[in-house]
Design a protein around this motif. Sequence first.
Motif, PDB file in Angstrom:
ATOM      1  N   LEU A 227      71.498 -29.398  75.246  1.00  0.00           N
ATOM      2  CA  LEU A 227      72.259 -28.169  75.447  1.00  0.00           C
ATOM      3  C   LEU A 227      71.500 -27.273  76.419  1.00  0.00           C
ATOM      4  CD1 LEU A 227      73.371 -27.303  71.801  1.00  0.00           C
ATOM      5  CD2 LEU A 227      74.784 -28.144  73.664  1.00  0.00           C
ATOM      6  N   ALA A 228      72.219 -26.708  77.394  1.00  0.00           N
ATOM      7  CA  ALA A 228      71.578 -25.771  78.320  1.00  0.00           C
ATOM      8  C   ALA A 228      71.246 -24.502  77.557  1.00  0.00           C
ATOM      9  CB  ALA A 228      72.524 -25.471  79.474  1.00  0.00           C
ATOM     10  N   GLY A 285      77.487 -23.715  73.873  1.00  0.00           N
ATOM     11  CA  GLY A 285      78.466 -24.654  74.420  1.00  0.00           C
ATOM     12  C   GLY A 285      78.979 -24.190  75.767  1.00  0.00           C
ATOM     13  N   LEU A 286      79.355 -22.921  75.846  1.00  0.00           N
ATOM     14  CA  LEU A 286      79.893 -22.418  77.112  1.00  0.00           C
ATOM     15  C   LEU A 286      78.810 -22.379  78.190  1.00  0.00           C
ATOM     16  CD1 LEU A 286      82.322 -19.596  75.973  1.00  0.00           C
ATOM     17  CD2 LEU A 286      82.877 -21.863  76.847  1.00  0.00           C
ATOM     18  N   VAL A 287      77.590 -21.978  77.807  1.00  0.00           N
ATOM     19  CA  VAL A 287      76.499 -21.961  78.790  1.00  0.00           C
ATOM     20  C   VAL A 287      76.264 -23.371  79.328  1.00  0.00           C
ATOM     21  CG1 VAL A 287      74.015 -21.624  79.076  1.00  0.00           C
ATOM     22  CG2 VAL A 287      75.363 -19.910  77.894  1.00  0.00           C
ATOM     23  N   SER A 288      76.265 -24.368  78.430  1.00  0.00           N
ATOM     24  CA  SER A 288      76.047 -25.749  78.877  1.00  0.00           C
ATOM     25  C   SER A 288      77.128 -26.195  79.845  1.00  0.00           C
ATOM     26  CB  SER A 288      76.032 -26.703  77.682  1.00  0.00           C
ATOM     27  OG  SER A 288      75.046 -26.325  76.779  1.00  0.00           O
ATOM     28  N   MET A 289      78.385 -25.894  79.506  1.00  0.00           N
ATOM     29  CA  MET A 289      79.474 -26.309  80.392  1.00  0.00           C
ATOM     30  C   MET A 289      79.343 -25.625  81.747  1.00  0.00           C
ATOM     31  SD  MET A 289      82.800 -26.443  77.930  1.00  0.00           S
ATOM     32  CE  MET A 289      83.847 -27.102  79.221  1.00  0.00           C
ATOM     33  N   GLY A 290      79.027 -24.330  81.716  1.00  0.00           N
ATOM     34  CA  GLY A 290      78.917 -23.572  82.955  1.00  0.00           C
ATOM     35  C   GLY A 290      77.791 -24.090  83.830  1.00  0.00           C
ATOM     36  N   LEU A 291      76.643 -24.317  83.209  1.00  0.00           N
ATOM     37  CA  LEU A 291      75.501 -24.791  83.982  1.00  0.00           C
ATOM     38  C   LEU A 291      75.775 -26.181  84.551  1.00  0.00           C
ATOM     39  CD1 LEU A 291      71.913 -24.227  83.620  1.00  0.00           C
ATOM     40  CD2 LEU A 291      72.558 -26.614  83.474  1.00  0.00           C
ATOM     41  N   ALA A 292      76.380 -27.040  83.720  1.00  0.00           N
ATOM     42  CA  ALA A 292      76.687 -28.390  84.197  1.00  0.00           C
ATOM     43  C   ALA A 292      77.628 -28.324  85.386  1.00  0.00           C
ATOM     44  CB  ALA A 292      77.301 -29.210  83.068  1.00  0.00           C
ATOM     45  N   HIS A 313      79.444 -32.388  78.382  1.00  0.00           N
ATOM     46  CA  HIS A 313      80.140 -32.873  77.191  1.00  0.00           C
ATOM     47  C   HIS A 313      79.422 -32.480  75.907  1.00  0.00           C
ATOM     48  CE1 HIS A 313      83.534 -35.008  78.943  1.00  0.00           C
ATOM     49  NE2 HIS A 313      82.734 -35.143  79.982  1.00  0.00           N
ATOM     50  N   MET A 314      78.093 -32.382  75.951  1.00  0.00           N
ATOM     51  CA  MET A 314      77.387 -31.869  74.775  1.00  0.00           C
ATOM     52  C   MET A 314      77.799 -30.415  74.539  1.00  0.00           C
ATOM     53  SD  MET A 314      75.802 -34.226  73.402  1.00  0.00           S
ATOM     54  CE  MET A 314      76.739 -35.604  74.049  1.00  0.00           C
TER      55      MET A 314
END
Lengths: 496, 210
Positions: A227-228, A285-292, A313-314
């Motif tokens: 996770l970011a 979750g949102l930070v991970s999606m955004g960073l990815a 996806h994580m």
Amino acid sequence: MLTALLIGIPLAGAALALAIRADGARRVLLIGAAAGHAALTGLVCARRPGPIAGGWLGAGDLECLFLAITSALFVAAAVYAVGYLRREGATTHADIEEGMLFRNAPEAVFTACLLLFLGAMTLTILSRHLGLLWVAMEATTLASAPLIFFHRHHRSLEATWKYLVVCSVGIALALLGNFFVVVAAEGAGPLAMTFPALTARAAALQPVWLKAAMALMVVGYGTKMGLAPLHTWLPDAHSESPSLVSALLSGALLNCAFLAILRMTGVCVAAGLGGFAREMLIALGLVSMGLAATFIIAQPDYKRLLAYSSVEHMGILSLGVGLGGVAAGGALFHAVNHSLVKAALFLAAGNLLAAYRTKQAAQTRGALRLAPWTGFVWIAGFLAITGAPPFGTFVSELTILRGAVEGGHVAVAAVYLLLLSVIFVAMAAQVLPMAWGEAPETAPGADGDSRPAEAASAILPSLALLAVALALGCWIPGWLAGTLRGAAQTVGGLWP
Amino acid sequence: MTDILILLAFLTNLKLLGSSRMYACLQATAAQGVLLAALPVVAEGGMADTRLMVTALASGLLKGALLPWLLLRAVRGADVRRELEPLVGYTLSLIAGAGMLAVSVWLAWRLPLPAGTPALLVPVAFFTLMVGLFVIIARRKAATQVLGYLAMENGIYAFGLALAHREPLVVELGILLDVFAAVFVMGITIHHINREFDSIDTGRLSALKD
């Protein structure tokens, strides 16, 4: 007995792999152990033996779900490994990026570590005891580090070191979280530190300590899950390790860490701290999606592209569990779909790497002509990973969206949709020209074997995994729906 | 008596923060491990039960002898007597240490601790944990980073001591086994780093980035 055997088979296989001298026999052993593990997993999922070792190990709905994914992926990786190891061998290779010569790790060590890794993951999934779970999780790190260092050159060494340090430190914080749970249970009378027992007595746990424990475990196991902003080890490890190892790391290992967070979330929800846990998971979750999304845009290296897609996806999984209700059920189903598709893609990436001898997406063109099956898997896998309709990922991502809207998180749903579409466009721009486009006149790897990538062992695993992901998009069998329902209930969620 | 042990363990942290010499840091971490392992036995006045004795003995041997030996073997041949260019200087490290100490005391004071916990143990445990994390971040030699990891593990172990009677023996031994295996694998990796780069400076590990 069955449960114990499930852990015992890979461990015994690892010991045997070190003892066997002949490469051929060792490869047979790898396939045999993978098949044995898969058969036993099927048996365990069907029979559901009761908890053993004083309730420390058990195979309920949640465990069976993750066990099935891990075992299926390992079979695919083992089949792929046979062809891969035959091709790679122990001879000296020239590095594809910098041209320096390097050797590979001895095959016996590699095979033994693969099996140890499977054993450690199985133990992680089956552990219902806080301490045992931690021990098993750290064991997965240690068993997989030598796998990342298969190609013995400086880049894989760097990736291995980062992986070891970042994950060990992260998991150490989770151990502190374990102790915090023990303190939280101080006033609850004698209590076994197993998740079912903790959930049953959750109301008696001290909330301050439980909150602190949850935060530490999300940081600790979240590091392992990628996770970011705790994902820093992930792109390096995934891009430098052999593709079949990347497939296992991404499809199986990240899920194990996710499972640990899930179990802890279950305890928090039962203790009435669901809101606290959920806010944290939604944010991460949102930070991970955004960073990815940021790193996927114009990512020149296609293995790193897939790695960042795993971070994405994580993030989706964390978001789904955070939203709760139907979204939590969707997240569990998404874990299944993501694993299948991402493993297929990483295996295909390995084929592309063998055919083009570069990880640069810009220099990889016309895969459909040069290596048609790989090109096909690449395109189908791209559609599946971005959640295009006939695949299971579409169903699960839609279920999470539905959960968000039904739960009244409209803003979250909007951001989620926006990020998904940005990633779709960004990935399409990188991935599609690789498959179409004009194939180079003479492929760089074409001296010698003209089509090294299209062996059956390199293609069939990917095709099979994708076929299952496709089937899941069209029809979810009753037993799977039942397992998903039961698993979702343990974390306070629903399966529609 | 327990207070003296805890204070000594606290002092080893200052050594770890302020010393540039690799062997001094190694000794400090090893001493810290042994002190903390001895703590529960001393607290019971030497009349500890078998379970406690087994963990204390295993932990003391592991952290006092086996792990330092492993690390020394790993860096054999590498010129690592000193950490020449740390990312954060030694004076600054000690000042940061004072800050971390304040945070640890504040944290321990804020959290509702179970009755019967030695008053000094929890702040020192948090402090050790933070010093370990700091060393991992602020030092560049791979071997020093492993020492930071060990200090961190010591801090967590010290926190666990306050509640050791709740953790089953198998789990405690499992944790020790994992720490051993972690340092073992890290040691092998350091050995390879040294062979590949002729140095164990992690600043050289900088090829992978976006």
